[in-house]
Scaffold this motif. Structure first.
Motif, mmCIF file in Angstrom:
data_model
loop_
_atom_site.group_PDB
_atom_site.id
_atom_site.type_symbol
_atom_site.label_atom_id
_atom_site.label_comp_id
_atom_site.label_asym_id
_atom_site.label_seq_id
_atom_site.Cartn_x
_atom_site.Cartn_y
_atom_site.Cartn_z
ATOM 1 N N GLN A 53 -5.889 1.481 -24.319
ATOM 2 C CA GLN A 53 -7.253 0.984 -24.164
ATOM 3 C C GLN A 53 -7.933 0.831 -25.517
ATOM 4 O O GLN A 53 -8.616 -0.158 -25.786
ATOM 5 C CB GLN A 53 -8.049 1.934 -23.266
ATOM 6 N N ALA A 54 -7.738 1.807 -26.403
ATOM 7 C CA ALA A 54 -8.350 1.742 -27.732
ATOM 8 C C ALA A 54 -7.753 0.620 -28.576
ATOM 9 O O ALA A 54 -8.407 0.086 -29.470
ATOM 10 C CB ALA A 54 -8.188 3.080 -28.451
ATOM 11 N N ALA A 89 -2.905 12.543 -26.995
ATOM 12 C CA ALA A 89 -3.722 11.654 -26.164
ATOM 13 C C ALA A 89 -2.860 10.987 -25.090
ATOM 14 O O ALA A 89 -1.697 10.666 -25.337
ATOM 15 C CB ALA A 89 -4.375 10.586 -27.044
ATOM 16 N N GLY A 106 -13.899 -0.397 -20.189
ATOM 17 C CA GLY A 106 -13.134 0.801 -20.487
ATOM 18 C C GLY A 106 -11.672 0.705 -20.133
ATOM 19 O O GLY A 106 -10.922 1.664 -20.338
ATOM 20 N N GLU A 157 -2.410 5.845 -21.928
ATOM 21 C CA GLU A 157 -3.363 4.871 -21.388
ATOM 22 C C GLU A 157 -4.611 4.782 -22.267
ATOM 23 O O GLU A 157 -5.160 3.688 -22.466
ATOM 24 C CB GLU A 157 -3.769 5.250 -19.960
ATOM 25 N N GLU A 158 -5.048 5.920 -22.822
ATOM 26 C CA GLU A 158 -6.214 5.906 -23.706
ATOM 27 C C GLU A 158 -5.902 5.185 -25.011
ATOM 28 O O GLU A 158 -6.745 4.464 -25.556
ATOM 29 C CB GLU A 158 -6.680 7.331 -23.999
ATOM 30 N N ARG A 177 -11.518 9.258 -33.461
ATOM 31 C CA ARG A 177 -11.099 9.807 -32.165
ATOM 32 C C ARG A 177 -9.892 10.723 -32.299
ATOM 33 O O ARG A 177 -9.794 11.746 -31.615
ATOM 34 C CB ARG A 177 -10.785 8.635 -31.233
#
Length: 355
Positions: A78-79, A71, A331, A74-75, A61
């Motif tokens: 989450q990851a 990025a 997600g 928050e992403e 990613r």
């Protein structure tokens, strides 16, 4: 009679026994600093087996530190969900931004400068300096401490023995191939000089191991007995709307599980909560019902027991939180604890017809 252990002995073993790990460079090459940094942050308090799929997913990613820096945090959170110790994820993103914005995407190549970056401590700085830049840094993790304690029969318990173990490790660290050597000691501890039932018969240092000669290898390193972890308790509020969405809340950015999403809950305290007491902390006013069973989870310093209260509300109800479609929960940056709460709530609430 004991022989003196040498780095060369270990490196010969490593050259034919090294573990194949996705962040390691091919033999004879220095590793990518970004990969070393990412893997070392992920590996803190986590196993190699657990980290590998996360590492591959992050690299696919965000293949470069600049990509990770760009990025949204928050992403990244989450990851990271499921790896635990979520302050590491926030520092990971902050460190990436620092390297990308202030150092043009280049990590510093010495321990002192590396330790100035967010989230990089003594161990991680030494690992990056040795593995990515070929610096003769002394890399000390639990595996290395165990190997040194046994090799030199250090019976003084941890953590008091740490300075002596580091000095002993420093004396063995070579100026040639220090990165390979650092990984070799860690591999030795992970695969041969294991916490229980060490395979001394195939160890490249068995002839120089003082603990093996004394028959005390399995008892080292000695550790002080840890105090029993206390138990805290709380009630989580599983709130569903008529359209099937679930109420979530973001935790404060600092502190335990900082910045992660959660099923709203009461404070966590030693005393058990009654539903009557907990209503004041509920995210909405509703007809709450306790679901059977308890969700249990352990943190570093305490155990947690959460009961789950469930309630329905109308669509668009004002609440302290955000509404998330049920099929979008995967997600969200939900930590392992909250995923346990979700599974428990879904099983018990539907079982009772509460939803």
């Amino acid at each position: 009679m004991l022989t003196s252990p040498t780095a060369d002995q270990l490196l010969v073993w490593y050259d034919h026994s090294r573990r194949l790990l996705p962040w390691r460079a091919p033999p004879g090459q220095l590793a990518d600093p970004y990969r070393v940094w990412l893997s070392e942050v992920m590996l803190q308090q986590t196993t190699v087996a657990a980290v590998q799929p996360y590492f591959r997913a992050f690299l696919a990613r965000w293949p470069k530190v600049e990509d990770l820096a760009a990025a949204p945090v928050e992403e990244v959170m989450q990851a990271w969900a499921g790896l635990g110790y979520y302050a590491r994820a926030r520092n990971l993103h902050l460190c990436a931004k620092t390297v990308a914005e202030w150092r043009h995407g280049r990590f510093p190549d010495d321990e002192t400068a590396l330790r100035q970056l967010p989230g990089i401590g003594e161990y991680t700085a030494a690992a990056i300096a040795a593995i990515a830049f070929g610096r003769p840094a002394v890399v000390m993790d639990g595996n290395v401490e165990r190997v040194m304690a046994r090799l030199h029969a250090v019976t003084e318990p941890l953590p008091k023995a740490k300075p002596r173990l580091k000095a002993l490790a420093a004396a063995l660290t070579p100026s040639e191939r220090p990165g390979d050597y650092a990984q070799a000691v860690m591999d030795l501890g992970a695969t041969i000089c294991t916490p229980k039932s060490p395979a001394c018969g195939i160890c490249p240092w068995t002839g120089g191991c003082a603990a093996r000669a004394q028959g005390i290898e399995a008892s080292l390193p000695a550790k002080l007995e840890k105090p029993e972890r206390p138990t805290r308790r709380g009630i989580a509020f599983w709130t569903t709307a008529k359209d099937g969405s679930v109420l979530l809340r973001r935790r404060p950015p600092k502190g335990l599980l900082g910045g992660m999403m959660e099923i709203p809950s009461t404070d966590w305290r030693p005393e058990a909560w009654t539903l009557s007491d907990a209503r004041a902390e509920a995210p909405i006013t509703a007809e709450w019902r306790l679901l059977p069973g308890v969700v249990r989870h352990s943190f570093t310093h305490f155990h947690l027991e959460l009961q789950v209260a469930a309630a329905k509300t109308g669509s668009g109800t004002a609440a302290r939180g955000v509404w998330c479609p049920l099929d979008s929960l995967d997600g969200q940056a939900l930590p392992t604890l909250m995923r346990k709460v979700v599974r428990h709530a879904l099983a018990k609430a539907y079982e009772r017809g509460t939803l």
